[in-house]
Design a protein around this motif. Structure first.
Motif, PDB file in Angstrom:
ATOM      1  N   VAL A 138       1.185  -4.316 -10.805  1.00  0.00           N
ATOM      2  CA  VAL A 138      -0.238  -4.638 -10.688  1.00  0.00           C
ATOM      3  C   VAL A 138      -0.953  -3.441 -10.079  1.00  0.00           C
ATOM      4  O   VAL A 138      -0.450  -2.811  -9.141  1.00  0.00           O
ATOM      5  N   ILE A 139      -2.119  -3.101 -10.612  1.00  0.00           N
ATOM      6  CA  ILE A 139      -2.957  -2.063 -10.026  1.00  0.00           C
ATOM      7  C   ILE A 139      -4.042  -2.738  -9.196  1.00  0.00           C
ATOM      8  O   ILE A 139      -4.810  -3.556  -9.710  1.00  0.00           O
ATOM      9  N   MET A 140      -4.089  -2.419  -7.912  1.00  0.00           N
ATOM     10  CA  MET A 140      -5.087  -2.981  -7.008  1.00  0.00           C
ATOM     11  C   MET A 140      -6.244  -2.007  -6.828  1.00  0.00           C
ATOM     12  O   MET A 140      -6.048  -0.792  -6.767  1.00  0.00           O
ATOM     13  N   LEU A 147       2.056  -8.894  -4.074  1.00  0.00           N
ATOM     14  CA  LEU A 147       0.644  -9.234  -3.909  1.00  0.00           C
ATOM     15  C   LEU A 147       0.474 -10.717  -3.590  1.00  0.00           C
ATOM     16  O   LEU A 147      -0.355 -11.096  -2.757  1.00  0.00           O
ATOM     17  N   GLU A 148       1.288 -11.551  -4.218  1.00  0.00           N
ATOM     18  CA  GLU A 148       1.185 -12.998  -3.997  1.00  0.00           C
ATOM     19  C   GLU A 148       1.505 -13.362  -2.551  1.00  0.00           C
ATOM     20  O   GLU A 148       0.841 -14.226  -1.950  1.00  0.00           O
ATOM     21  N   TYR A 201       0.823  -1.208   0.000  1.00  0.00           N
ATOM     22  CA  TYR A 201       0.000   0.000   0.000  1.00  0.00           C
ATOM     23  C   TYR A 201       0.857   1.259   0.000  1.00  0.00           C
ATOM     24  O   TYR A 201       0.503   2.254   0.614  1.00  0.00           O
ATOM     25  N   PHE A 202       1.978   1.238  -0.685  1.00  0.00           N
ATOM     26  CA  PHE A 202       2.905   2.368  -0.637  1.00  0.00           C
ATOM     27  C   PHE A 202       2.636   3.399  -1.733  1.00  0.00           C
ATOM     28  O   PHE A 202       2.960   4.569  -1.580  1.00  0.00           O
ATOM     29  N   VAL A 237      -9.888   2.845  -3.817  1.00  0.00           N
ATOM     30  CA  VAL A 237      -8.569   3.447  -3.934  1.00  0.00           C
ATOM     31  C   VAL A 237      -7.689   2.541  -4.792  1.00  0.00           C
ATOM     32  O   VAL A 237      -7.655   1.319  -4.594  1.00  0.00           O
ATOM     33  N   LEU A 238      -6.979   3.131  -5.735  1.00  0.00           N
ATOM     34  CA  LEU A 238      -6.096   2.380  -6.617  1.00  0.00           C
ATOM     35  C   LEU A 238      -4.667   2.473  -6.097  1.00  0.00           C
ATOM     36  O   LEU A 238      -4.161   3.566  -5.839  1.00  0.00           O
TER      37      LEU A 238
END
Length: 289
Positions: free
Chosen positions: A279-281, A254-255, A233-234, A245-246
């Motif tokens: 990756v975009i979360m 992420l894995e 989440y940086f 929120v992206l």
């Protein structure tokens, strides 16, 4: 570079170079109204805005006698440019032009007379309310709307405030001191609907950490993120229309978190490859009970 919404690479649409079909430099870019990408290129004391189609066709929009490293395209066709603190080249840190590059307004008169290197950063963050503007070493957050630029927030960073004599010192002398003591500055600001996200970075020596503030209605939440740790989440990069929120991260990071929290993090449509990839979360905020 152009990707589809599933993250598949399509093609390069703009290239820095000296030959035909290239741009001299790439400082910033933003989506245009007709699907094109607007690109800011600054060389010497001139900034040029180009329009690039998704198939790579390059068109010069206008040239501007202003040293800009960040810009924003406004809904009415006008533009905002940020020039930094470099006197005598920059008399005002922000200017507004029309669609052809004619200067309409100037904001934030520049009275900094010491030596400062150009700070390459993103200064403008479009939102539903207008365009937020921030700059390094400035605890103020501004909002441009209706052809005016007004301060909407002043942050007290406590022990991470800049010393009172910072602006009286040469940056080359003062930066080492503030870096040793630590300092905080705004990095980003996003707003969509009822949600606002403010990204604050704290640097002390080689350590870099962040406080990311989420304001949803009257509720305010705080997230601390350390760059030395796994950076899930940086890097907040925006808010979508669902008020999610992206965040930008990498598949490998992420894995690791998906193994620990499989009910919260999905690896669907994220195949393992020979190389790691960004990756975009999409992250939803859930009010605590």
């Amino acid at each position: 570079h152009l990707f589809d919404r599933q993250g598949n690479y399509l093609r390069a649409i703009a290239e820095v170079g000296e030959g035909p079909g290239t741009i001299p430099s790439l400082e910033d870019f933003a989506p245009g109204k007709s699907g094109e990408i607007l690109v800011l290129s600054t060389v010497g004391d001139k900034a040029t805005v180009y329009a690039v189609s998704t198939n790579g066709k390059l068109t010069q929009v206008f040239e501007l006698p202003y040293i800009a490293h960040s810009f924003a395209a406004l809904d009415n066709g006008n533009f905002l440019f940020h020039g930094g603190y470099n006197l005598p080249f920059i008399s005002h840190r922000v200017i507004q032009t029309d669609a052809k590059g004619k200067v309409l307004q100037r904001f934030l008169e520049n009275d900094y007379e010491n030596q400062m290197l150009p700070m390459i950063e993103r200064n403008f963050f479009p939102s539903e309310k207008g365009v937020f503007m921030l700059e390094i070493f400035n605890p103020n957050l501004y909002l441009h709307q209706a052809d005016s630029l007004a301060q909407v927030l002043h942050a007290d960073f406590g022990t991470y405030n800049l010393p009172a004599n910072f602006w009286d010192m040469d940056l080359m002398d003062s930066f080492g001191k503030i870096n040793e003591n630590g300092f905080a500055t705004f990095r980003a600001a996003f707003q969509q609907g009822n949600l606002m996200v403010t990204d604050i970075v704290i640097q002390k020596g080689r350590s870099v950490s962040k406080y990311i503030l989420f304001q949803k209605g009257k509720a305010i939440y705080k997230l601390k993120a350390d760059k030395d740790e796994e950076m899930l989440y940086f890097y907040p990069i925006g808010i979508n229309k669902k008020e999610q929120v992206l965040f930008l991260t990498y598949r490998s990071i992420l894995e690791k978190h998906a193994r620990e929290f499989p009910e919260k993090i999905s690896m669907e449509n994220l195949p393992e490859r020979d190389f790691d990839y960004p990756v975009i979360m999409q992250v939803s905020l859930i009010d605590p009970e």
